[in-house]
Design an enzyme around this catalytic site. Structure first.
Site, short mmCIF file in Angstrom:
data_model
loop_
_atom_site.label_atom_id
_atom_site.label_comp_id
_atom_site.label_asym_id
_atom_site.label_seq_id
_atom_site.Cartn_x
_atom_site.Cartn_y
_atom_site.Cartn_z
N ASP A 80 25.97 24.58 10.93
CA ASP A 80 25.57 23.17 10.93
C ASP A 80 25.11 22.71 9.55
O ASP A 80 25.33 21.56 9.17
CB ASP A 80 24.44 22.95 11.96
CG ASP A 80 24.95 22.96 13.39
OD1 ASP A 80 26.18 22.96 13.58
OD2 ASP A 80 24.12 22.98 14.31
N GLY A 81 24.46 23.60 8.78
CA GLY A 81 24.02 23.23 7.44
C GLY A 81 25.19 22.87 6.55
O GLY A 81 25.14 21.89 5.78
N ASN A 95 20.32 14.55 9.40
CA ASN A 95 19.36 15.10 10.36
C ASN A 95 18.02 14.38 10.30
O ASN A 95 17.59 13.76 11.27
CB ASN A 95 19.13 16.59 10.09
CG ASN A 95 19.82 17.49 11.08
OD1 ASN A 95 20.51 17.03 11.98
ND2 ASN A 95 19.64 18.79 10.92
N ASP A 96 17.35 14.50 9.14
CA ASP A 96 15.98 14.02 9.09
C ASP A 96 15.50 13.83 7.66
O ASP A 96 16.04 14.40 6.71
CB ASP A 96 15.03 14.97 9.84
CG ASP A 96 15.23 16.44 9.50
OD1 ASP A 96 15.50 16.75 8.33
OD2 ASP A 96 15.13 17.27 10.42
N ASP A 145 -0.01 17.45 9.12
CA ASP A 145 0.68 18.33 8.18
C ASP A 145 1.92 17.66 7.60
O ASP A 145 2.46 18.12 6.60
CB ASP A 145 1.09 19.63 8.87
CG ASP A 145 -0.08 20.59 9.05
OD1 ASP A 145 -1.19 20.25 8.62
OD2 ASP A 145 0.14 21.68 9.62
N THR A 154 17.61 17.50 17.58
CA THR A 154 17.65 18.88 18.07
C THR A 154 17.25 19.88 17.00
O THR A 154 17.37 21.09 17.21
CB THR A 154 19.07 19.23 18.58
OG1 THR A 154 20.01 18.96 17.54
CG2 THR A 154 19.43 18.44 19.81
N ALA A 155 16.76 19.39 15.86
CA ALA A 155 16.39 20.28 14.75
C ALA A 155 14.87 20.35 14.62
O ALA A 155 14.16 20.63 15.59
CB ALA A 155 17.07 19.79 13.47
N LEU A 177 12.59 18.55 17.17
CA LEU A 177 12.42 19.19 18.48
C LEU A 177 11.34 20.26 18.41
O LEU A 177 10.51 20.37 19.31
CB LEU A 177 13.76 19.80 18.91
CG LEU A 177 13.79 20.51 20.26
CD1 LEU A 177 13.48 19.53 21.39
CD2 LEU A 177 15.14 21.18 20.50
N ALA A 184 1.78 18.45 13.60
CA ALA A 184 0.38 18.90 13.77
C ALA A 184 -0.60 17.79 13.40
O ALA A 184 -1.41 17.95 12.47
CB ALA A 184 0.13 20.16 12.93
#
Length: 297
Positions: free
Chosen positions: A80-81, A154-155, A184, A195-196, A199, A219
């Site tokens: 996936d990367g 992804n993010d 954090d 989903t990464a 999740l 957190a």
């Protein structure tokens, strides 16, 4: 009947194929796939870095802009990367991508390597499902100037320093103040990225067809700071208020060090990534296999 894709570019996980046995194995796999594509009537070329690192010769070696301009299909062999990196770079060209899984999870590289021939044959003839994924356009703005610019599939993650305490982050959506969060860090994830890391931090799964982002605190100091789903038409701004050695990363691959007062903006890119899957593909089948859900009776 031959392939409906005339020019196909091959991409591999070249950074893992350095020397010796690993390089030879990667070269063998890629050359085998190239021979198969040629037998299906495709004109095969290799992405330049893939070919040079794997030691492949005898095929045209193209850079990404040339692939975007000339090729009808990109075939990505890796995990996936690898697919995330190629997807970000080819999104602007609209080239569809097929993923052959040579990694571990395979959420978006979903064709098993050991059965690629039987799976690819009908796909090359037009029997496939098309899946469009949104892309984030993120910037780091310092003193009114953009100092870092990146795309992410992804993010986008703002993190505290490795040895420091929490960071305090001011969050705005479309210019409206949401909250100052002490945590954090904070994740802005696409449906693909849900989903990464999101999740793992307690965020929800978003179906790929949902036009939204999920904002997930990492957190948080205040336990009522929970994940929230936002429309992807919104612009999210995250300002670093306090905390040492904070950083921003984009798909865990691009990194920017942050100062107090820096603003990270995230908006929807005008580009989308096109994935092709085998006929009958289902997102829920992928979730069951990869997340080991109970498949029922």
């Amino acid at each position: 009947m031959k392939s409906q894709f005339r020019q196909v570019a091959l991409f591999g996980k070249y950074h893992a194929a350095v020397t010796g046995a690993a390089s030879a194995a990667t070269r063998t796999v890629l050359e085998d796939i190239a021979h198969f594509l040629a037998s299906e009537g495709c004109e095969v070329s290799f992405e330049y870095e893939t070919a040079s690192h794997a030691g492949i010769t005898g095929y045209p070696m193209l850079d990404l802009p040339t692939i975007g301009a000339q090729c009808d299909l990109g075939l990505v062999v890796g995990g996936d990367g690898t697919m995330l990196g190629i997807g970000r770079q080819l999104a602007r060209y609209g080239v569809p991508l097929i993923g052959i899984n040579q990694g571990r999870l395979g959420f978006i590289t979903d064709i098993p390597l050991d059965s690629y021939r039987t799976t690819l044959t009908p796909m090359l003839r037009g029997q496939y499902e098309e899946d469009h994924r949104s892309v984030m356009h993120a910037q780091v703005v310092r003193d009114g100037h953009c100092v870092f610019d990146a795309l992410a599939m992804n993010d986008v993650v703002v993190n505290r320093g490795a040895t420091s305490g929490m960071v305090e982050l001011r969050v705005e959506v479309d210019g409206h103040f949401v909250a100052n969060q002490r945590a954090d860090g904070l994740i802005v994830a696409s449906p693909t990225g849900s989903t990464a890391y999101a999740l793992s931090a307690g965020g929800p799964l978003l179906h790929p067809t949902i036009h939204g982002w999920v904002l997930v605190p990492i957190a948080p100091h205040t336990l009522s700071n929970r994940p929230i789903v936002l429309p992807d038409a919104a612009e999210i701004a995250i300002e670093v208020v306090s905390g040492r050695d904070a950083s921003a990363n984009f798909d865990m691959q691009s990194l920017a060090s942050l100062l107090h007062g820096d603003r990270i903006t995230v908006r929807r890119s005008k580009h989308r990534v096109r994935f092709l899957h085998p006929r009958g593909w289902s997102y829920f089948d992928t979730l069951r296999r990869k997340l080991h859900w109970n498949e029922g009776a």
